[in-house]
Design an enzyme around this catalytic site. Sequence first.
Site, PDB file in Angstrom:
ATOM      1  CG  PHE A 217      -1.946   0.884   1.373  1.00  0.00           C
ATOM      2  CD1 PHE A 217      -3.137   1.682   1.000  1.00  0.00           C
ATOM      3  CD2 PHE A 217      -1.419   2.301   2.750  1.00  0.00           C
ATOM      4  CE1 PHE A 217      -4.010   2.555   1.347  1.00  0.00           C
ATOM      5  CE2 PHE A 217      -1.821   3.698   2.700  1.00  0.00           C
ATOM      6  CZ  PHE A 217      -2.703   4.111   2.105  1.00  0.00           C
ATOM      7  CG  ASP A 218       3.479   1.744   3.298  1.00  0.00           C
ATOM      8  OD1 ASP A 218       2.445   0.763   3.800  1.00  0.00           O
ATOM      9  OD2 ASP A 218       3.618   2.489   4.272  1.00  0.00           O
TER      10      ASP A 218
END
Length: 437
Positions: A217-218
């Site tokens: 996600f990051d």
Amino acid sequence: MTAALAPDTSGSAGGGPLPAVRPSIRAAIEPDDTTPVLDVVVPVHNEERDLGPCVERLHAHLCEAFPYRFRITVADNASTDRTLAVGRALASQYDEVSVVHLDQKGRGRALQAVWSASDAPVLAYMDVDLSTDLNALLPLVAPLISGHSDLAIGSRLSRTSRVVRGAKREIISRCYNVILRGTLRARFSDAQCGFKAIRADVAERLLPLVEDTAWFFDTELLVLAERSGLRIHEVPVDWVDDPDSRVDVVSTAVADLKGVARVGRALATGALPVAQLRRELGRAEIVGSQMAATSADETAGVAPGMTAQVLRFAVIGVISTVAFLLLYSLFRTAMPAQVSNLFALVITAVANTAANRRLTFGIRGRRHAGRSQVEGLVVFGLGLVLTSGSLALLDVASPGSSHATELVVLVIANAVATLLRFVAYRAWVFHPRRQSA
């Protein structure tokens, strides 16, 4: 994603539903406004032991060092232990603590849900182990509050960072950084540090486009932000590795590589509307000038399309591998395994570098050709280490193995070396700026 959000309603008012209206940062810092300026999310899954000390320490630090209103949101990801109960107790103890429960696991899923529903104009998150020194929190969010930057990340790879962790995690982190730079042309230094912040108005535009719900996600968020022309502020951090970390390094690495391939394909095909985001966010003119400069570099020699590069590199790689195995088998009739491996690798290295220079990266002429060959041999040195090391391990584990077994081991080692070689070619040997210099 917010449909999966199940706010905890027990305990204090801090545990109630999160408002969906986003005030401006200026409005939030007015004395008569009760909206928190900062919402710090702590994603947790089965962290009943560490959650209490984490929130108590974080709350004490924010009360002492953060000059604005804040909220700490505990995002429980389908915990099966007492994590949710501990979070509810903390919400009852502190007015600034809120608890949200999700029925599914995933750090990205938790951040997507809580950030999308938060009313704070600045959003952040940190890992429950608090490996990052909290003194970096105010420097992290200050550029977002002032409006100078759009996102902020803690970096363990900065020259001024002070990091205590094992060699394995250090190597993995740096290799991942090289892969991101080589494949997605990322310029941020540390995608995986669990210490990040984003302006809520920016998150509102980017989050619907982020697909990953776990550890990638990051990275996906940062690549999307960077390609959209947003400013990413980096803060060197002091970071101490958590020896009790339960992250599965192998499965996470595989998922990250799949994510890199998916995002790279989406960027290459236009599935991610970064050009539209640049226009909507008012960054088209700035990014346009940067792209023009990049295009000028690309026309100097290096082909811009990563998809085409991967395909050509793969074809050349298959041919090189076949040639390597044939040469190895030929030399093996008269020489030891290690010597045969060395000769076969050097010959195919020279041919492979020349073929990739012309066909994969579109470079013509003799300019820098000698330098490319030298650097290509350096890159192939990694292949020599991997293949020779694998043969040595095979000899220790199974002395007197058959020639067929040797070939199988060499194919696997070459596959790993090939992936790293493409990254090195793209990020270093045949990088556009180095070829045009």
